[in-house]
Design an enzyme around this catalytic site. Structure first.
Site, PDB file in Angstrom:
ATOM      1  N   ASP A 124      -3.984  10.923 -27.228  1.00 59.13           N
ATOM      2  CA  ASP A 124      -4.781   9.721 -26.936  1.00 59.13           C
ATOM      3  C   ASP A 124      -5.654   9.945 -25.706  1.00 59.13           C
ATOM      4  O   ASP A 124      -5.922  11.089 -25.292  1.00 59.13           O
ATOM      5  CB  ASP A 124      -3.828   8.514 -26.788  1.00 59.13           C
ATOM      6  CG  ASP A 124      -4.466   7.202 -27.220  1.00 59.13           C
ATOM      7  OD1 ASP A 124      -5.234   6.631 -26.435  1.00 59.13           O
ATOM      8  OD2 ASP A 124      -4.203   6.753 -28.354  1.00 59.13           O
ATOM      9  N   ASP A 125      -6.095   8.864 -25.101  1.00 59.49           N
ATOM     10  CA  ASP A 125      -7.025   8.833 -23.967  1.00 59.49           C
ATOM     11  C   ASP A 125      -6.546   9.733 -22.817  1.00 59.49           C
ATOM     12  O   ASP A 125      -5.353   9.780 -22.520  1.00 59.49           O
ATOM     13  CB  ASP A 125      -7.081   7.370 -23.484  1.00 59.49           C
ATOM     14  CG  ASP A 125      -8.206   7.121 -22.521  1.00 59.49           C
ATOM     15  OD1 ASP A 125      -8.909   8.076 -22.160  1.00 59.49           O
ATOM     16  OD2 ASP A 125      -8.387   5.947 -22.145  1.00 59.49           O
TER      17      ASP A 125
ATOM     18  N   ARG B  70     -13.073  -3.220 -18.003  1.00 60.87           N
ATOM     19  CA  ARG B  70     -12.168  -2.057 -17.911  1.00 60.87           C
ATOM     20  C   ARG B  70     -12.856  -0.909 -17.169  1.00 60.87           C
ATOM     21  O   ARG B  70     -12.767   0.238 -17.557  1.00 60.87           O
ATOM     22  CB  ARG B  70     -11.737  -1.589 -19.308  1.00 60.87           C
ATOM     23  CG  ARG B  70     -10.397  -0.890 -19.292  1.00 60.87           C
ATOM     24  CD  ARG B  70     -10.142  -0.045 -20.529  1.00 60.87           C
ATOM     25  NE  ARG B  70      -8.791   0.495 -20.491  1.00 60.87           N
ATOM     26  CZ  ARG B  70      -8.370   1.517 -21.211  1.00 60.87           C
ATOM     27  NH1 ARG B  70      -9.165   2.115 -22.058  1.00 60.87           N
ATOM     28  NH2 ARG B  70      -7.136   1.942 -21.109  1.00 60.87           N
TER      29      ARG B  70
ATOM     30  N   TRP C 214     -10.874   6.086 -33.099  1.00 57.21           N
ATOM     31  CA  TRP C 214     -12.159   5.644 -32.531  1.00 57.21           C
ATOM     32  C   TRP C 214     -11.929   4.311 -31.835  1.00 57.21           C
ATOM     33  O   TRP C 214     -11.768   3.292 -32.494  1.00 57.21           O
ATOM     34  CB  TRP C 214     -13.177   5.500 -33.667  1.00 57.21           C
ATOM     35  CG  TRP C 214     -14.569   5.145 -33.260  1.00 57.21           C
ATOM     36  CD1 TRP C 214     -14.975   4.057 -32.545  1.00 57.21           C
ATOM     37  CD2 TRP C 214     -15.771   5.864 -33.572  1.00 57.21           C
ATOM     38  NE1 TRP C 214     -16.340   4.052 -32.387  1.00 57.21           N
ATOM     39  CE2 TRP C 214     -16.853   5.155 -33.014  1.00 57.21           C
ATOM     40  CE3 TRP C 214     -16.033   7.036 -34.280  1.00 57.21           C
ATOM     41  CZ2 TRP C 214     -18.180   5.580 -33.145  1.00 57.21           C
ATOM     42  CZ3 TRP C 214     -17.343   7.455 -34.409  1.00 57.21           C
ATOM     43  CH2 TRP C 214     -18.403   6.733 -33.843  1.00 57.21           C
ATOM     44  N   ASP C 215     -11.957   4.309 -30.520  1.00 56.75           N
ATOM     45  CA  ASP C 215     -11.601   3.130 -29.735  1.00 56.75           C
ATOM     46  C   ASP C 215     -12.855   2.411 -29.222  1.00 56.75           C
ATOM     47  O   ASP C 215     -13.962   2.984 -29.215  1.00 56.75           O
ATOM     48  CB  ASP C 215     -10.730   3.591 -28.548  1.00 56.75           C
ATOM     49  CG  ASP C 215      -9.725   2.541 -28.112  1.00 56.75           C
ATOM     50  OD1 ASP C 215      -9.884   1.366 -28.456  1.00 56.75           O
ATOM     51  OD2 ASP C 215      -8.768   2.916 -27.390  1.00 56.75           O
TER      52      ASP C 215
ATOM     53  N   ASP D 216      -2.416  -3.710 -29.645  1.00 55.87           N
ATOM     54  CA  ASP D 216      -1.696  -3.005 -28.579  1.00 55.87           C
ATOM     55  C   ASP D 216      -0.329  -3.628 -28.334  1.00 55.87           C
ATOM     56  O   ASP D 216       0.450  -3.142 -27.516  1.00 55.87           O
ATOM     57  CB  ASP D 216      -2.509  -3.028 -27.276  1.00 55.87           C
ATOM     58  CG  ASP D 216      -3.556  -1.917 -27.254  1.00 55.87           C
ATOM     59  OD1 ASP D 216      -3.461  -0.993 -28.077  1.00 55.87           O
ATOM     60  OD2 ASP D 216      -4.468  -1.986 -26.410  1.00 55.87           O
TER      61      ASP D 216
HETATM   62  C1  DGJ Z   1      -6.716   0.908 -26.265  1.00 56.39           C
HETATM   63  C2  DGJ Z   1      -5.950   1.289 -27.494  1.00 56.39           C
HETATM   64  O1  DGJ Z   1      -5.630   0.157 -28.251  1.00 56.39           O
HETATM   65  C3  DGJ Z   1      -4.709   2.059 -27.098  1.00 56.39           C
HETATM   66  O2  DGJ Z   1      -3.954   2.368 -28.233  1.00 56.39           O
HETATM   67  C4  DGJ Z   1      -5.112   3.287 -26.346  1.00 56.39           C
HETATM   68  O3  DGJ Z   1      -5.807   4.161 -27.201  1.00 56.39           O
HETATM   69  C5  DGJ Z   1      -5.958   2.914 -25.144  1.00 56.39           C
HETATM   70  N1  DGJ Z   1      -7.060   2.072 -25.515  1.00 56.39           N
HETATM   71  C6  DGJ Z   1      -6.473   4.135 -24.454  1.00 56.39           C
HETATM   72  O4  DGJ Z   1      -7.345   3.831 -23.449  1.00 56.39           O
END
Ligand code: DGJ
Length: 725
Positions: free
Chosen positions: A368-369, A445, A479-480, A550
Site C-alpha cells: 500500500d501507500d 490530507r 487506485w486511491d 476504511d
Molecule cells: C485510504 C485507503 O482507503 C486505505 O486503504 C489506504 O490505502 C490509505 N488511503 C493509504 O493512504
C-alpha cells in the site's frame, strides 16, 4: 425483450425482462410518458386520453389545440427549461440570444440490436448484439437548432433499462449547456418512499428512507467525486413496501463525479425523477456541429420489493458492467499491509508479511501507500512516483521478484489524481495542481488534486505508472483518491470554460484508467477513495472491485455492506479482516466473506492463536467463492430494521445451496428464536452441513432454523450452510 413502435398510435413500447416502459409522440411532437412498471401485454395498453391534461394557469404552446394539452401537466419524457413545462428541467441550454428557453419536439427515431458505447464514458455493454435492443430518438428545438438524442437500451435477461442523452448543436452559433441530465421520467403517482445512501468516511452508504413530499427532494455531490456523503443511487418504493414486497424502482448513475438525483412531486401528484451531472456550477460550450454525451443512468424495476431490485442490479452489473479478464476469473485472496504497517516499512518487513501469507494460503500480497518519493507520512511525495530505495532496496523489481518467488501475486498502490505541495512534481509544475488564479488552495490530507483534464498530466502519469507496471510482473493496482476537490479550475481552460472543469476532470481520469486497463489487460484494478468515497458504477467499469470502506470493524462495517448491497453486488465489494479488536476472527471473517475477501494486517502484531485461526479460515473462502460472488443475496434482517441483530444469505441460481450468516451486533432480546431463510426451493430438501439434519426448503423458509442454542453475546456470529440432498 423488444422495442416496438406503433405507427398508428405513435407509441413506443420498450419491454425488458418483466418490465414495460411506454411513451408516445403526442401533440405537436411532444413526447408524453405513459407507463413504467411491471410488464403489460401489447394488446392492452394504458389509455393516455383519459388523464387530466390541463389545469388553470398551465400554459401551452400556441401550436396545440386550446385547453387540450399543457407540458405543465402532461407526464413528459424530457423536461425542457423555459417553456410551458414548469417542473424541474432535465435540459437547459443558453442560446446565442442569451435566453435559456428550449422546446424539444420529436424528429425521428431508429431501433437497433445491441447497445452503443458512450465516447469517453463508462457504460453498461452488451455481450452479444442479441441480448439488448436500443432506441435512439432525436428531438429538435426549431428556434435554436439544439438537438437532443434520447438513448434507451433494454436487456433480455434483466428488468433494466439504461438511459442517456446526447445534445447536439445543429445550428451555426455556439450555445452553452447549463443542464444535461441523463434522463427525466414522470411517474403517474407519488405514493412512494425515497431511499438514498448517505454517509461519511468510515460510515459509507447508510440507508435512509423518507416519504416523498410535494416539491423537490433528492441528493447530490459537489465534491469532485461521487462521494462518501451521498451515493449516486436512489430508489422509490411503494408506501408500505419493503424488502420482499412492493414496487421498487432503482436508479443508479454510471458516473464518478458531481451528480444530482432529484424527484419533484407536483400539484397533480405526479413525480418527476431526474438524475445526471450536477447542474450546480456546470456549463459546457457547444460549438456548431459538436455533441455532448451525458453519463448513463441505470433504471431497474422490481415488484418484489427492495430485495428483488437489489438482486436485479447485482446480476446486471456482474453480466453487463464488470469487464475484462477478472469478470469471471477468481479474484486472488489478498493481504494488504496498510492497517498493519502504515507507511513504516521496508522490503524485509513486507517480505515477512508475504512469507506468512504464502504459508497461510493467501494468494496475493499488496503493497500500500508509502513506497515512493520520501513518503514516510502523508505530508509529501504524491506525484513523485519513483521508488524509495531506502525503503525498498533494489527497487520495486527486487521486492516483486522475491514475493513472486514465493508463488504469490503482487499488488501495488497508487493515488494518481493527487499531488503533494511538498513534492518534486509540484515544485516543477505548480500549474498541474487544480487551482484558480490569485487564491490559495485548500489542502485536504496535506495534498492537492492534480489536473486530470490536462493531457500532459495524464501522459506523465501513464509514463510513471507504466515504468513500474511495464518492467515488473505486477498483477493488481489499488487506485486511491483521498480528498475532495476545491478551488476547481484548470490553468489550461479559458475563463468562459471553467464551468466545464469537473466533467473534464473525470473524463481525464476515465481516459487514464482506460489507457492503463488497455495496456495491461491482465491487471486487476481495485478502486478506492478513502475506502468507499467513489463507490459507483463508473469506477466499476474500470475496476472490477472497490475497497468498500476504511472501517474494518466488523460490527459497524456490516451496516455499510448492507447499504452497499442495495445496488452493488458482493463480487465488487473489497472486504478484509483486520486486527480490529471488537469482534472475534470468526465474526470478522463472516463479515468479510461478503465480498472480495482478504486480510489487512501485520501477522507479527497478532497472536499465534489468531494466526492459526486465519489459516483455518482460508478453505471457506474457496468453498463459498462462487456462491457469494455470483449467487443471489437475500437480506434476512437488515440494520435499518433491527439495530441489534442482522442476517444475510446467498443462494445459488439453481437453488441447490445456501449460506446464511447471523450476527448479533449488540446483545438485546432476539427478534425471534428462529431465523427464516429465503430464496430456496420449497420442494427441495437441504442438508445442514453442521449437523447432517435434513430440512425441506419450505420448512427453512417458513418455520426457520432455531437460534435457541446460540450464545446471545455482542459480536457473536454464525454461518449456516445448506446443500440440496
Ligand atoms: C485510504 C485507503 O482507503 C486505505 O486503504 C489506504 O490505502 C490509505 N488511503 C493509504 O493512504
Amino acid at each position: 425483450m423488444s422495442i416496438h413502435y406503433n405507427e398508428q398510435k405513435k407509441l413506443f413500447k420498450l419491454d425488458a425482462a418483466g418490465v414495460s416502459y411506454i411513451f408516445k409522440i403526442y401533440q405537436d411532437g411532444f413526447l408524453a410518458h405513459l407507463y413504467y412498471g411491471a410488464y403489460i401485454p401489447d394488446d392492452n395498453l394504458p389509455d393516455f386520453e383519459r388523464r387530466p391534461v390541463y389545469a388553470s394557469f398551465s400554459a401551452q404552446p400556441d401550436t396545440v389545440e386550446p385547453y387540450s394539452f399543457s407540458p405543465d401537466t402532461c407526464p413528459m419524457e424530457i423536461g425542457c427549461n423555459g417553456g410551458a413545462d414548469m417542473r424541474i428541467a432535465s435540459v437547459q441550454i443558453r442560446n446565442a440570444d442569451g435566453n435559456a428557453v428550449t422546446e424539444m419536439r420529436y424528429v425521428s427515431h431508429k431501433i437497433y440490436a445491441g447497445k452503443p458505447g458512450l465516447p469517453g464514458l463508462p457504460a453498461l455493454y452488451a455481450n452479444t448484439r442479441e441480448e439488448c435492443e436500443t432506441l435512439e430518438l432525436t428531438m429538435r428545438d426549431a428556434v435554436t437548432g439544439a438537438e437532443c438524442v434520447l438513448l434507451y437500451t433494454v436487456f433480455e435477461k434483466h428488468p433494466a433499462i439504461t438511459r442517456s442523452m446526447i445534445i447536439r448543436n445543429a445550428s451555426s452559433k455556439t450555445m452553452e449547456i447549463e443542464r444535461a441530465m441523463s434522463f427525466s421520467m414522470d411517474m403517474n403517482r407519488c405514493d412512494y418512499d425515497l431511499i438514498t445512501l448517505y454517509g461519511r468516511h468510515v460510515q459509507e452508504r447508510e440507508f435512509e428512507r423518507r416519504p416523498l413530499g410535494h416539491g423537490t427532494q433528492g441528493v447530490g455531490s459537489r465534491r469532485g467525486s461521487s462521494s462518501h456523503a451521498q451515493n449516486p443511487f436512489m430508489a422509490l418504493i411503494s408506501r408500505g413496501g419493503g424488502e420482499d414486497f412492493g414496487e421498487a424502482y432503482g436508479f443508479n448513475l454510471v458516473y464518478s463525479c458531481n451528480f444530482k438525483a432529484e424527484v419533484e412531486v407536483d400539484y397533480n401528484n405526479s413525480a418527476r425523477v431526474i438524475m445526471g451531472i450536477n447542474y450546480d456550477d456546470f456549463g459546457w460550450k457547444l460549438a456548431p456541429g459538436e455533441a455532448f454525451y451525458t453519463p448513463e443512468a441505470v433504471l431497474v424495476y422490481s415488484n418484489e420489493g427492495l430485495g428483488g431490485m437489489s438482486r436485479a442490479f447485482h446480476r446486471l452489473y456482474n453480466d453487463n458492467l464488470v469487464r475484462g479478464e477478472w469478470k469471471h476469473k477468481k479474484r486472488p485472496l489478498l493481504v494488504n499491509n496498510w492497517e498493519g504497517t502504515g507507511m513504516e516499512f521496508d522490503d524485509d518487513k513486507l517480505y515477512a508479511i508475504a512469507k506468512w501469507a504464502k504459508e497461510t494460503g493467501i494468494e496475493m500480497f499488496v503493497m500500500d501507500d508509502g513506497w515512493f518519493g520520501r513518503r514516510d507520512d502523508d505530508t509529501s511525495s504524491l506525484g513523485d512516483w519513483y521508488v524509495n530505495e531506502t525503503k525498498l532496496k533494489g527497487g520495486v523489481g527486487s521486492l516483486v521478484r522475491r514475493v513472486k518467488a514465493l508463488g504469490l501475486k503482487f499488488g501495488i498502490w497508487y493515488e494518481p489524481e493527487m499531488i503533494s505541495p511538498d513534492s518534486d512534481l509540484y515544485r516543477a509544475h505548480p500549474d498541474w495542481a487544480i487551482h484558480v488564479p490569485n487564491r490559495a488552495n485548500s489542502v485536504g490530507r496535506q495534498q492537492y488534486v492534480i489536473d486530470m483534464s490536462r493531457q500532459d498530466v495524464r501522459d506523465y502519469l501513464f509514463e510513471r505508472i507504466s515504468d513500474v507496471l511495464g518492467h515488473n510482473d505486477i498483477d493488481y493496482l489499488k487506485w486511491d483518491f483521498n480528498r475532495n476537490i476545491t478551488e476547481a479550475g484548470s490553468a489550461l481552460l479559458p475563463a468562459n470554460r471553467q464551468k466545464e472543469f469537473y466533467h473534464r476532470f473525470i473524463l481525464g481520469t476515465y481516459e487514464l484508467m482506460d489507457r492503463i486497463t488497455t495496456a495491461y489487460p491482465h491487471l486487476l484494478m481495485e478502486g478506492c477513495s478513502g475506502g468507499g468515497g467513489r463507490y459507483d458504477p463508473g469506477m466499476l467499469y474500470y475496476s472490477p472491485q472497490i475497497w468498500c470502506s476504511d472501517n474494518t470493524d466488523a460490527l459497524s462495517r456490516v451496516d455499510i455492506q448492507f447499504g452497499s448491497s442495495l445496488c452493488y453486488p458482493a463480487s465488487v465489494q473489497g472486504a478484509h479482516v483486520s486486527a480490529s479488536s471488537r469482534a472475534s476472527y470468526e465474526t470478522k471473517r463472516n463479515v468479510a466473506m461478503w465480498g472480495s475477501f482478504g486480510y489487512e494486517l501485520d501477522p507479527a502484531k497478532i497472536s499465534e492463536e489468531a494466526r492459526a485461526e486465519i489459516k483455518a479460515q482460508i478453505a471457506d473462502y474457496h468453498k463459498y467463492y462462487d456462491l457469494i460472488h455470483y449467487g443471489d443475496l437475500y437480506r434476512l434482517i437488515s440494520p435499518w430494521e433491527d439495530p441489534y441483530n442482522c442476517a444475510w444469505e446467498f443462494v445459488d441460481e439453481e437453488k441447490t445451496q445456501a449460506l446464511a450468516t447471523y450476527l448479533i451486533k449488540f446483545k438485546k432480546e432476539r427478534r425471534g428464536l428462529f431465523l427464516r431463510l429465503k430464496g430456496l426451493d420449497p420442494a427441495k430438501y437441504y442438508r445442514w452441513e453442521e449437523t447432517g439434519e435434513v430440512f425441506s426448503g419450505a420448512l427453512l423458509m417458513n418455520a426457520g432454523i432455531s437460534l435457541f442454542c446460540m450464545p446471545n453475546e455482542d459480536g457473536y456470529s454464525k454461518t449456516f450452510y445448506f446443500k440440496e440432498v
